[in-house]
Design a protein around this motif. Structure first.
Motif: not given
Length: 243
Positions: A218-225, A230-240
Motif C-alpha cells: 500500500e502507498s499514500l501518494v501526496l502530489v504538490f505543485v 513553497q509547495w502546495r498540496l493538490c492531490a491525496v492518492v491512495h495506491s494499492q
C-alpha cells in the motif's frame, strides 16, 4: 689669623652668588618646557591637508583582513523542501488535523482525493481549502468506483478517510521517495499528466503478509505543485494492488 680667613670667606661668598644665579636661570618663565609624558599625541596631516589626531594601528583582531568572510547562505534543496512539506502533510493526516491539512492545500486547484493511483479527472472529488469536509459530516459522497466490481464508492468523509487515505500509519512508512514510485501495478499513476510541473512523495509499505509475496503493498501518494518558493498540496492518492 684674620688675614688667613678672609680669602676663604671671599671664596664662600662667591660660590653662594654663583649658585643663586643658576637657580634663577632654571626658574626663568621664558625657558622652553621639557617634554612630558602627559602631552597630547602629535597631529598627522589628513589627505585634505588639515591636521587630524594620530590614530593607533588596528590590532590583529580588529584588522579587516583578520576577520573571516561571512558564510554564504545556500538555498534549500528543492527535493528536501518537497520531502519536508510531505512530512508535514502526512503528520496532519496522522493527527486528523484538518485545519493544518487545509493550510497546505493549493487555494486555486484545491485538493483531489483519489482512491486509486490513476486519478479520474472528471469524477474525483476536489475541495478548496475552505470547503474541505469535516469528520462530523454525515452525508455520504461518491468518491469513484471500486476496483473490480465497478460499484460506486459511497462513503462519508470520515469513512473514506479511514479506508482510502490513512488506513495505515503512513507517517511511519519504511520507504519514502520523491518523484519515484515503488508501488506499481496495473493501475498507472497519472499525477504528472494531470498536474504538469507537479512533484509527488510516496509513503510506501512493501507488504504485510509474507504469504502474499508483496501483493498486499500500500502507498499514500501526496502530489504538490510549486507556489512561489513553497509547495502546495493538490492531490491525496491512495495506491494499492488492483485487479
Amino acid at each position: 689669623m684674620m688675614r688667613r680667613l678672609l680669602p676663604l670667606l671671599a671664596a664662600v661668598l662667591l660660590a653662594l652668588q654663583l649658585g643663586g644665579c643658576g637657580a634663577g636661570a632654571g626658574n626663568d618663565s621664558n625657558a622652553a618646557p621639557s617634554p612630558s609624558s602627559n602631552t597630547e599625541a602629535p597631529l598627522a596631516a589628513s589627505p585634505s591637508g588639515s591636521p587630524t589626531a594620530a590614530r593607533p594601528e588596528p590590532s590583529a583582531s580588529e584588522s579587516p583582513s583578520a576577520s573571516a568572510p561571512a558564510e554564504s547562505v545556500r538555498p534549500e534543496d528543492p527535493e528536501a523542501a518537497l520531502l519536508n512539506a510531505a512530512k508535514e502533510v502526512v503528520g496532519a493526516l496522522r493527527d486528523r488535523d484538518l485545519k493544518r491539512l487545509a493550510s497546505w492545500i493549493d487555494p486555486e486547484l484545491g485538493v483531489r482525493f483519489s482512491p486509486y493511483a490513476h486519478m479520474d479527472e472528471k469524477n474525483d472529488l476536489v475541495f478548496k481549502p475552505e470547503k474541505l469536509p469535516t469528520f462530523k459530516d454525515a452525508e455520504a459522497l461518491t468518491w469513484g468506483s471500486y476496483d473490480g466490481s465497478g460499484e460506486p464508492i459511497e462513503l462519508t468523509f470520515r469513512d473514506y478517510f479511514e479506508k482510502f487515505v490513512y488506513d495505515q500509519d503512513f507517517a511511519e512508512a519504511p520507504d519514502v521517495t520523491a518523484n519515484k514510485l515503488l508501488g506499481t501495478g496495473n493501475t498507472p499513476f497519472n499525477g504528472k499528466e494531470l498536474y504538469p510541473g507537479s512533484s509527488f512523495v510516496e509513503f510506501h509499505f512493501p507488504g504485510f503478509d509474507d504469504k502474499l509475496e508483496g501483493h498486499d503493498w500500500e502507498s499514500l501518494v501526496l502530489v504538490f505543485v510549486p507556489s512561489g518558493d513553497q509547495w502546495r498540496l493538490c492531490a491525496v492518492v491512495h495506491s494499492q494492488w488492483t485487479i
